[in-house]
Design an enzyme around this catalytic site. Structure first.
Site, PDB file in Angstrom:
ATOM      1  N   GLU A  44       0.844  -1.183   0.000  1.00  0.00           N
ATOM      2  CA  GLU A  44       0.000   0.000   0.000  1.00  0.00           C
ATOM      3  C   GLU A  44       0.885   1.241   0.000  1.00  0.00           C
ATOM      4  O   GLU A  44       0.431   2.343   0.296  1.00  0.00           O
ATOM      5  CB  GLU A  44      -0.958   0.009   1.197  1.00  0.00           C
ATOM      6  CG  GLU A  44      -0.307  -0.028   2.550  1.00  0.00           C
ATOM      7  CD  GLU A  44      -1.318  -0.080   3.687  1.00  0.00           C
ATOM      8  OE1 GLU A  44      -1.575   0.985   4.275  1.00  0.00           O
ATOM      9  OE2 GLU A  44      -1.862  -1.163   3.957  1.00  0.00           O
ATOM     10  N   CYS A  94      -3.367  -4.415   4.584  1.00  0.00           N
ATOM     11  CA  CYS A  94      -2.452  -5.408   5.142  1.00  0.00           C
ATOM     12  C   CYS A  94      -2.763  -6.835   4.699  1.00  0.00           C
ATOM     13  O   CYS A  94      -2.033  -7.762   5.053  1.00  0.00           O
ATOM     14  CB  CYS A  94      -2.468  -5.333   6.666  1.00  0.00           C
ATOM     15  SG  CYS A  94      -1.930  -3.740   7.305  1.00  0.00           S
ATOM     16  N   HIS A 150      -1.493 -11.676  11.694  1.00  0.00           N
ATOM     17  CA  HIS A 150      -1.135 -10.316  11.293  1.00  0.00           C
ATOM     18  C   HIS A 150      -0.906  -9.539  12.579  1.00  0.00           C
ATOM     19  O   HIS A 150      -1.767  -9.525  13.462  1.00  0.00           O
ATOM     20  CB  HIS A 150      -2.269  -9.685  10.475  1.00  0.00           C
ATOM     21  CG  HIS A 150      -2.081  -8.207  10.263  1.00  0.00           C
ATOM     22  ND1 HIS A 150      -0.952  -7.698   9.659  1.00  0.00           N
ATOM     23  CD2 HIS A 150      -2.851  -7.140  10.606  1.00  0.00           C
ATOM     24  CE1 HIS A 150      -1.045  -6.379   9.617  1.00  0.00           C
ATOM     25  NE2 HIS A 150      -2.188  -6.017  10.188  1.00  0.00           N
TER      26      HIS A 150
END
Length: 419
Positions: A82, A114, A250
């Site tokens: 990103e 993400c 994550h």
């Protein structure tokens, strides 16, 4: 059935870092709240480092380990970020060029917050499974530079970003995906995905980030539960506690992962606090170690956690790792695979911990000067020559292997040099 997964993987955590306790002290942060982040170091991108240089430096050791014939079988290169530098031109073209890959290769870029690294991995997995080009390999490079500045002009998307700053990292993870899954063999078809529209965090303008921390946390927890339940529905007999010997999340910061795991243990197996704490140390903590030293690198973070799990876990027998990927906005996925001691040996050849040890430790004064400096590269910079001498000591930290750095931008075209 064709085997598929990660043949090789490497992490690049930059050349410089800041001890986050130094940051806490100088920012006058509440240390009780701060300790819940479970962060130790944050990688800091220097002005002459960007997502391209990070991505190339992560992938080059993998590519260099291949024979010319193996290198030429890389037929798909996906960059996941990103932190793109252009609305049209993909950074995959730069990475392809500086790695010297075969021109008979698909090149493109994925943006989904993400989640992008997992999206790239799953696309590569399905390319290999398709067998449209038997023996081909795919290179997936997830690379990001986190930003913690709040976009001005509104009250809906605001946050006390002083507590996001310690976890905002920079770095890249490169994966070679093939039908020789030495490091991580994917459980084919074992996927639970879940997503919906939510405005939790975003990058409404190229060089800054905005978000709602409470909404982001609730979305993360919701997606963790729902993607796992979808996985469980598709993989009969799944048990959150017993099916996975390790879990890779994550990891925006360790405290968020610990909270998510606590919630899952309570809801899925009705576990008590002591049991939850012991389970966290055994199954989750190995995947946090590298993340604690790099910070949140967005699309690469769950892959960083996977690398940390394999690097630090006990694989005396083959072990299954459950992976949870979340991307704001949002999309999420729970998937799994198997790692072995042989795969651990393959991963450890890249000496990830040693690379992190060799980085230059920034003083807070040096770090603050970088934030305020006029040598920064912004989105859309047209012409600029980078000053590599702002912190001369950087180049003495590791001389064993060349690293790629941004040297100049000439009419929007980025030019890099090995040093």
């Amino acid at each position: 059935m064709t085997l598929v997964g990660i043949e090789s993987m490497n992490v690049y955590g930059g050349t410089a870092y800041l001890d986050v306790m130094d940051l806490a002290f100088h920012r006058n942060l509440d240390t009780n709240r701060f300790e819940n982040l479970l962060m130790k170091e944050k990688a800091v991108a220097l002005p002459y480092e960007d997502p391209i240089s990070f991505g190339v430096n992560a992938a080059k050791p993998i590519v260099d380990s291949l024979t010319e014939a193996e290198k030429d079988r890389i037929e798909l290169l996906i960059t996941c970020t990103e932190s793109g530098i252009d609305f049209g031109k993909s950074i995959s073209t730069y990475i392809h060029h500086y790695l010297g890959l075969n021109r008979n290769c698909r090149l493109f870029e994925i943006k989904q917050a993400c989640y992008s690294g997992t999206a790239g991995l799953q696309m590569a997995v399905n390319f290999i499974l398709s067998q449209t080009s038997p023996g081909a390999k795919a290179l997936v490079v997830a690379t990001d530079i986190s930003r913690f500045f709040v976009a001005e002009g509104g009250s809906a998307l605001t946050e006390d970003w002083s507590y996001a700053e310690p976890s905002a990292g920079a770095g890249a993870v490169a994966l070679l995906v093939s039908d020789r899954p030495y490091v991580f063999q994917i459980d084919v078809g074992a996927n639970g995905y879940y997503g919906y529209e939510v405005m939790d965090t975003c990058r409404p303008i190229p060089d800054s980030e905005a978000g709602d921390s409470d909404l982001s946390l609730s979305s993360y927890l919701d997606c963790c539960e729902q993607s796992y339940l979808e996985y469980k529905k598709r993989v009969i007999g799944t048990d959150y506690r017993d099916t996975f010997q390790f879990l890779a999340f994550h990891s925006p910061f360790g405290g968020m992962v610990k909270g998510a795991h606590r919630t899952m243990m309570r809801r899925m197996v009705k576990a008590k606090p002591f049991e939850i704490e012991q389970d966290f140390k055994k199954r989750v903590l190995p995947g946090i170690y590298h993340c604690q030293r790099v910070g949140n690198i967005m699309g690469a973070t769950v892959l960083l956690s996977l690398a940390s799990t394999i690097d630090h876990g006990n694989f005396d027998t083959a072990k299954r790792i459950g992976c949870f990927s979340y991307g704001s906005g949002c999309c999420s996925e729970f998937y799994s695979g198997v790692a072995t001691v042989q795969g651990q040996e393959v991963l450890r050849r890249f000496e990830i911990s040693k690379q992190l040890d060799e980085r230059y430790r920034l003083s807070f004064e040096e770090y603050n000067a970088l934030l305020k400096g006029d040598n920064a590269v912004h989105f859309g910079t047209r012409n600029l020559k980078l000053d590599w001498g702002i912190i001369p000591e950087i180049f003495s930290t590791s001389r064993e292997k060349p690293r790629l750095f941004l040297e100049e931008i000439r009419e929007f075209h980025r030019i890099y040099r090995w040093a």
